[in-house]
Design a protein around this motif. Structure first.
Motif, PDB file in Angstrom:
ATOM      1  N   UNK A  58    -101.837 -42.837  89.575  1.00 57.94           N
ATOM      2  CA  UNK A  58    -102.088 -42.936  91.015  1.00 57.94           C
ATOM      3  C   UNK A  58    -101.116 -43.900  91.673  1.00 57.94           C
ATOM      4  N   UNK A  59    -100.675 -44.927  90.929  1.00 59.73           N
ATOM      5  CA  UNK A  59     -99.717 -45.886  91.474  1.00 59.73           C
ATOM      6  C   UNK A  59     -98.345 -45.266  91.685  1.00 59.73           C
ATOM      7  N   UNK A  60     -98.071 -44.151  90.997  1.00 61.31           N
ATOM      8  CA  UNK A  60     -96.754 -43.532  91.061  1.00 61.31           C
ATOM      9  C   UNK A  60     -96.778 -42.175  91.753  1.00 61.31           C
ATOM     10  N   UNK A  61     -97.931 -41.776  92.250  1.00 59.57           N
ATOM     11  CA  UNK A  61     -98.040 -40.491  92.942  1.00 59.57           C
ATOM     12  C   UNK A  61     -97.349 -40.583  94.300  1.00 59.57           C
ATOM     13  N   UNK A  62     -96.501 -39.617  94.601  1.00 55.71           N
ATOM     14  CA  UNK A  62     -95.756 -39.630  95.863  1.00 55.71           C
ATOM     15  C   UNK A  62     -96.726 -39.561  97.035  1.00 55.71           C
ATOM     16  N   UNK A  63     -96.525 -40.440  97.981  1.00 55.47           N
ATOM     17  CA  UNK A  63     -97.424 -40.560  99.128  1.00 55.47           C
ATOM     18  C   UNK A  63     -97.319 -39.365 100.077  1.00 55.47           C
ATOM     19  N   UNK A  64     -98.463 -38.904 100.638  1.00 57.47           N
ATOM     20  CA  UNK A  64     -98.423 -37.859 101.676  1.00 57.47           C
ATOM     21  C   UNK A  64     -97.603 -38.285 102.889  1.00 57.47           C
ATOM     22  N   UNK A  65     -97.544 -39.595 103.160  1.00 60.32           N
ATOM     23  CA  UNK A  65     -96.742 -40.087 104.294  1.00 60.32           C
ATOM     24  C   UNK A  65     -95.275 -39.753 104.070  1.00 60.32           C
ATOM     25  N   UNK A  66     -94.778 -40.046 102.865  1.00 59.43           N
ATOM     26  CA  UNK A  66     -93.386 -39.735 102.552  1.00 59.43           C
ATOM     27  C   UNK A  66     -93.155 -38.232 102.552  1.00 59.43           C
ATOM     28  N   UNK A  67     -94.082 -37.477 101.984  1.00 59.47           N
ATOM     29  CA  UNK A  67     -93.930 -36.022 101.960  1.00 59.47           C
ATOM     30  C   UNK A  67     -93.889 -35.453 103.370  1.00 59.47           C
ATOM     31  N   UNK A  68     -94.668 -36.046 104.279  1.00 52.24           N
ATOM     32  CA  UNK A  68     -94.651 -35.599 105.668  1.00 52.24           C
ATOM     33  C   UNK A  68     -93.308 -35.860 106.329  1.00 52.24           C
ATOM     34  N   UNK A  69     -92.745 -37.035 106.074  1.00 56.67           N
ATOM     35  CA  UNK A  69     -91.427 -37.367 106.635  1.00 56.67           C
ATOM     36  C   UNK A  69     -90.363 -36.434 106.060  1.00 56.67           C
ATOM     37  N   UNK A  70     -90.456 -36.181 104.748  1.00 58.47           N
ATOM     38  CA  UNK A  70     -89.497 -35.279 104.103  1.00 58.47           C
ATOM     39  C   UNK A  70     -89.626 -33.859 104.660  1.00 58.47           C
ATOM     40  N   UNK A  71     -90.849 -33.457 104.970  1.00 57.57           N
ATOM     41  CA  UNK A  71     -91.063 -32.121 105.540  1.00 57.57           C
ATOM     42  C   UNK A  71     -90.415 -32.013 106.921  1.00 57.57           C
ATOM     43  N   UNK A  72     -90.540 -33.072 107.722  1.00 53.99           N
ATOM     44  CA  UNK A  72     -89.889 -33.087 109.036  1.00 53.99           C
ATOM     45  C   UNK A  72     -88.373 -32.970 108.862  1.00 53.99           C
ATOM     46  N   UNK A  73     -87.825 -33.683 107.862  1.00 53.17           N
ATOM     47  CA  UNK A  73     -86.397 -33.624 107.602  1.00 53.17           C
ATOM     48  C   UNK A  73     -85.964 -32.188 107.275  1.00 53.17           C
TER      49      UNK A  73
END
Length: 269
Positions: free
Chosen positions: A9-24
């Motif tokens: 869980x400490x290394x699971x990619x955050x939904x916040x980052x995934x959201x930013x990457x999706x916008x990109x």
């Protein structure tokens, strides 16, 4: 003791980052295809989200290298999730860099993951922890400029090409600024482990003002000209012209400024 589940869980990619990457990805596609009714908005969102992604990777590189160097507290702090909201100072790591991009088109170094240096097992590893961030900017610059230095620009839409050139400019400025041996920047962090305790104690009070001092010096015309001369020298080596970075910045800022006739004409080809 940390369990396998907690470590995961400490290394699971955050939904916040995934959201930013999706916008990109989505806005990059919009710039490429011309799908967006407002090209300036699409370029702005594409460049900004890509810049934030690179900032997250910059901080992740610091954290991951520190973890392998011996700082096992990194995971519990959330730094391995790529979530920018977990940084010690979101203002310094995300907000100010984005503001500086909007204001002047310069890659302001981030820097807000707290590393427990006493846990790092050697001076070489401490130096590598500091170098990992700006080296990520270097790698990012190389990747996004690959179409230029590989001569693979056939079929690449002009707006997308200009946006990539501007992103490269941001990465190169961030790498150069970060590698400066100024207290508070990663360049100083690289050499700090090799300095005497006495020198480090004398320098320590000035670390919070190092970045501010750098930007004050950049406003000196001769210093600013030398700095951007170096930036464009590097970009030229990556086969990116001044015109391409200029028009990329022009497109990026067209939301609040009128686009220059020269760049507008080129983009409309």
């Amino acid at each position: 003791m940390a369990t396998a589940t907690s470590r995961h869980s400490e290394r699971r990619i955050s939904p916040v980052f995934l959201g930013i990457a999706a916008i990109m990805v989505v806005t990059g596609w919009a710039v490429w295809t011309g799908f967006s009714a407002n090209l300036g908005l699409a370029v702005f969102l594409f460049v900004t989200s890509t810049w934030i992604v690179s900032l997250c990777l910059h901080e992740y590189a610091h954290a991951r290298t520190a973890l392998h160097g011996g700082d096992i507290s990194i995971g519990a702090k959330g730094y391995l999730t790529l979530n920018p909201l977990k940084y010690t100072h979101v203002l310094l790591s995300i907000v100010l860099p984005v503001v500086f991009v909007i204001m002047g088109g310069i890659g302001l170094p981030g820097g807000a993951v707290f590393i427990e240096q006493n846990r790092i097992r050697s001076r070489w590893k401490q130096s590598l922890v500091s170098a990992a961030g700006p080296l990520t900017n270097v790698l990012f610059a190389i990747v996004c400029t690959a179409p230029f230095w590989l001569g693979a620009l056939d079929g690449v839409p002009v707006p997308f090409r200009f946006a990539l050139a501007f992103i490269a400019l941001l990465q190169v400025t961030a790498a150069i600024l970060n590698f400066l041996p100024v207290p508070g920047l990663d360049g100083y962090g690289v050499i700090e482990p090799w300095l005497s305790y006495r020198v480090r104690r004398k320098v320590e009070p000035y670390a919070p003002f190092g970045l501010l001092a750098v930007f004050v010096f950049l406003f000196i015309p001769e210093v600013g000209a030398a700095f951007f001369g170096l930036v464009h020298f590097v970009l030229d080596g990556l086969c990116i012209s001044d015109l391409e970075t200029y028009c990329g910045r022009d497109l990026f800022s067209s939301l609040w400024q009128e686009q220059t006739p020269a760049c507008e004409e080129i983009v409309s080809w």
